[in-house]
Design a protein around this motif. Structure first.
Motif, mmCIF file in Angstrom:
data_model
loop_
_atom_site.group_PDB
_atom_site.id
_atom_site.type_symbol
_atom_site.label_atom_id
_atom_site.label_comp_id
_atom_site.label_asym_id
_atom_site.label_seq_id
_atom_site.Cartn_x
_atom_site.Cartn_y
_atom_site.Cartn_z
ATOM 1 N N VAL A 41 0.867 -1.172 0.000
ATOM 2 C CA VAL A 41 0.000 0.000 0.000
ATOM 3 C C VAL A 41 0.907 1.227 0.000
ATOM 4 C CG1 VAL A 41 -1.807 1.272 1.193
ATOM 5 C CG2 VAL A 41 -1.773 -1.234 1.296
ATOM 6 N N TRP A 42 0.721 2.103 -0.978
ATOM 7 C CA TRP A 42 1.483 3.344 -1.056
ATOM 8 C C TRP A 42 0.671 4.456 -0.428
ATOM 9 C CZ3 TRP A 42 1.104 -0.020 -5.204
ATOM 10 C CH2 TRP A 42 2.294 -0.537 -5.693
ATOM 11 N N CYS A 43 1.359 5.460 0.104
ATOM 12 C CA CYS A 43 0.686 6.623 0.665
ATOM 13 C C CYS A 43 1.503 7.870 0.348
ATOM 14 C CB CYS A 43 0.527 6.482 2.182
ATOM 15 S SG CYS A 43 -0.337 7.894 2.919
ATOM 16 N N ASN A 44 0.831 8.884 -0.175
ATOM 17 C CA ASN A 44 1.497 10.156 -0.453
ATOM 18 C C ASN A 44 1.088 11.237 0.549
ATOM 19 O OD1 ASN A 44 -1.096 10.805 -1.218
ATOM 20 N ND2 ASN A 44 -0.588 11.327 -3.338
ATOM 21 N N GLY A 45 0.347 10.843 1.588
ATOM 22 C CA GLY A 45 -0.124 11.785 2.588
ATOM 23 C C GLY A 45 -1.551 12.224 2.337
ATOM 24 N N ASP A 46 -2.007 12.091 1.112
ATOM 25 C CA ASP A 46 -3.378 12.451 0.738
ATOM 26 C C ASP A 46 -4.237 11.206 0.512
ATOM 27 O OD1 ASP A 46 -5.469 14.261 -0.079
ATOM 28 O OD2 ASP A 46 -5.023 13.713 -2.153
ATOM 29 N N ARG A 47 -3.627 10.188 -0.117
ATOM 30 C CA ARG A 47 -4.358 8.972 -0.474
ATOM 31 C C ARG A 47 -3.503 7.738 -0.221
ATOM 32 N NH1 ARG A 47 -8.894 10.216 -2.858
ATOM 33 N NH2 ARG A 47 -9.392 8.142 -3.607
ATOM 34 N N PHE A 48 -4.205 6.605 -0.020
ATOM 35 C CA PHE A 48 -3.605 5.274 -0.045
ATOM 36 C C PHE A 48 -3.983 4.660 -1.377
ATOM 37 C CE2 PHE A 48 -4.577 5.668 4.586
ATOM 38 C CZ PHE A 48 -3.297 5.504 5.078
ATOM 39 N N TRP A 49 -3.102 3.844 -1.965
ATOM 40 C CA TRP A 49 -3.478 3.066 -3.141
ATOM 41 C C TRP A 49 -2.712 1.759 -3.159
ATOM 42 C CZ3 TRP A 49 -0.357 7.304 -3.398
ATOM 43 C CH2 TRP A 49 0.850 7.192 -4.081
ATOM 44 N N TRP A 50 -3.330 0.735 -3.778
ATOM 45 C CA TRP A 50 -2.760 -0.606 -3.818
ATOM 46 C C TRP A 50 -3.354 -1.355 -4.999
ATOM 47 C CZ3 TRP A 50 -6.469 1.271 -0.719
ATOM 48 C CH2 TRP A 50 -7.677 0.596 -0.673
ATOM 49 N N GLN A 51 -2.645 -2.417 -5.425
ATOM 50 C CA GLN A 51 -3.150 -3.243 -6.516
ATOM 51 C C GLN A 51 -4.298 -4.092 -5.975
ATOM 52 O OE1 GLN A 51 -0.316 -5.611 -8.674
ATOM 53 N NE2 GLN A 51 -1.923 -6.716 -9.750
ATOM 54 N N ALA A 52 -5.467 -3.908 -6.564
ATOM 55 C CA ALA A 52 -6.670 -4.584 -6.076
ATOM 56 C C ALA A 52 -7.078 -5.751 -6.959
ATOM 57 C CB ALA A 52 -7.817 -3.579 -5.981
ATOM 58 N N GLY A 53 -6.327 -5.994 -8.016
ATOM 59 C CA GLY A 53 -6.671 -7.094 -8.909
ATOM 60 C C GLY A 53 -6.003 -6.913 -10.258
ATOM 61 N N TRP A 54 -6.582 -7.575 -11.246
ATOM 62 C CA TRP A 54 -6.039 -7.551 -12.596
ATOM 63 C C TRP A 54 -7.153 -7.188 -13.566
ATOM 64 C CZ3 TRP A 54 -1.275 -7.476 -14.389
ATOM 65 C CH2 TRP A 54 -1.052 -7.705 -15.747
ATOM 66 N N ASP A 55 -6.914 -6.228 -14.440
ATOM 67 C CA ASP A 55 -7.875 -5.825 -15.459
ATOM 68 C C ASP A 55 -7.598 -6.652 -16.709
ATOM 69 O OD1 ASP A 55 -9.250 -4.588 -17.580
ATOM 70 O OD2 ASP A 55 -9.064 -2.609 -16.667
ATOM 71 N N GLU A 56 -8.407 -7.697 -16.904
ATOM 72 C CA GLU A 56 -8.198 -8.607 -18.044
ATOM 73 C C GLU A 56 -8.319 -7.873 -19.380
ATOM 74 O OE1 GLU A 56 -7.279 -11.759 -18.188
ATOM 75 O OE2 GLU A 56 -7.228 -12.025 -16.023
ATOM 76 N N GLN A 57 -9.268 -6.955 -19.462
ATOM 77 C CA GLN A 57 -9.502 -6.251 -20.718
ATOM 78 C C GLN A 57 -8.291 -5.421 -21.137
ATOM 79 O OE1 GLN A 57 -12.997 -3.839 -20.674
ATOM 80 N NE2 GLN A 57 -12.900 -3.392 -22.860
ATOM 81 N N CYS A 58 -7.680 -4.739 -20.179
ATOM 82 C CA CYS A 58 -6.522 -3.886 -20.478
ATOM 83 C C CYS A 58 -5.197 -4.626 -20.340
ATOM 84 C CB CYS A 58 -6.518 -2.663 -19.570
ATOM 85 S SG CYS A 58 -7.925 -1.577 -19.820
ATOM 86 N N GLY A 59 -5.215 -5.784 -19.673
ATOM 87 C CA GLY A 59 -3.990 -6.550 -19.491
ATOM 88 C C GLY A 59 -3.002 -5.901 -18.544
ATOM 89 N N ARG A 60 -3.517 -5.294 -17.477
ATOM 90 C CA ARG A 60 -2.638 -4.632 -16.511
ATOM 91 C C ARG A 60 -3.292 -4.624 -15.129
ATOM 92 N NH1 ARG A 60 -3.590 1.061 -19.343
ATOM 93 N NH2 ARG A 60 -5.589 1.549 -18.402
#
Length: 128
Positions: A41-60
């Motif tokens: 989980v990354w944090c820039n002081g304003d938001r947290f974000w993390w990889q929540a899965g895989w987007d099959e359509q976009c392949g990422r």
């Protein structure tokens, strides 16, 4: 905006209250909460974000994001993602009732063997 390390420490405490022990790292204006293999989980002081899965359509990877003010919700979502990754990796089930009599979860080795025999996706040819 909150200081990234302070927000990450609040998330660490919330995760530990839910039974997940993590490491927190700080530097370059970001804080990282190392939860489990493949889950940071990354944090820039304003938001947290993390990889929540895989987007099959976009392949990422698909990412989830929440403001640092929602630290308890982030902790619940991260614990759920960690449990999902463990189920995928180890064939674990969250509810023993889900395992029918005689049914066994596939072993990690069998899952690895299956991935090893899967064909690799075609790579684009020519200049990118």
């Amino acid at each position: 905006m909150t200081e990234p390390y302070g927000a990450a420490e609040r998330l660490r405490r919330a995760l530990e209250a839910l039974g997940v022990v993590v490491d927190v790292h700080d530097g370059y204006g970001l804080a990282l909460v190392s939860v489990w293999d493949g889950l940071v989980v990354w944090c820039n002081g304003d938001r947290f974000w993390w990889q929540a899965g895989w987007d099959e359509q976009c392949g990422r990877p698909a990412y989830a994001s929440r403001p640092v003010s929602e630290v308890e919700e982030v902790a619940r979502l991260v614990v759920a993602r960690c449990a999902e990754l463990r189920r995928v990796r180890f064939g674990e089930r969250t509810d023993p009732e889900q395992v029918r009599s005689g049914e066994q979860a596939e072993s990690p080795r069998a899952q690895a063997d299956e991935r090893a025999t899967a064909p690799e996706p075609e790579r684009p040819q020519g200049p990118v």
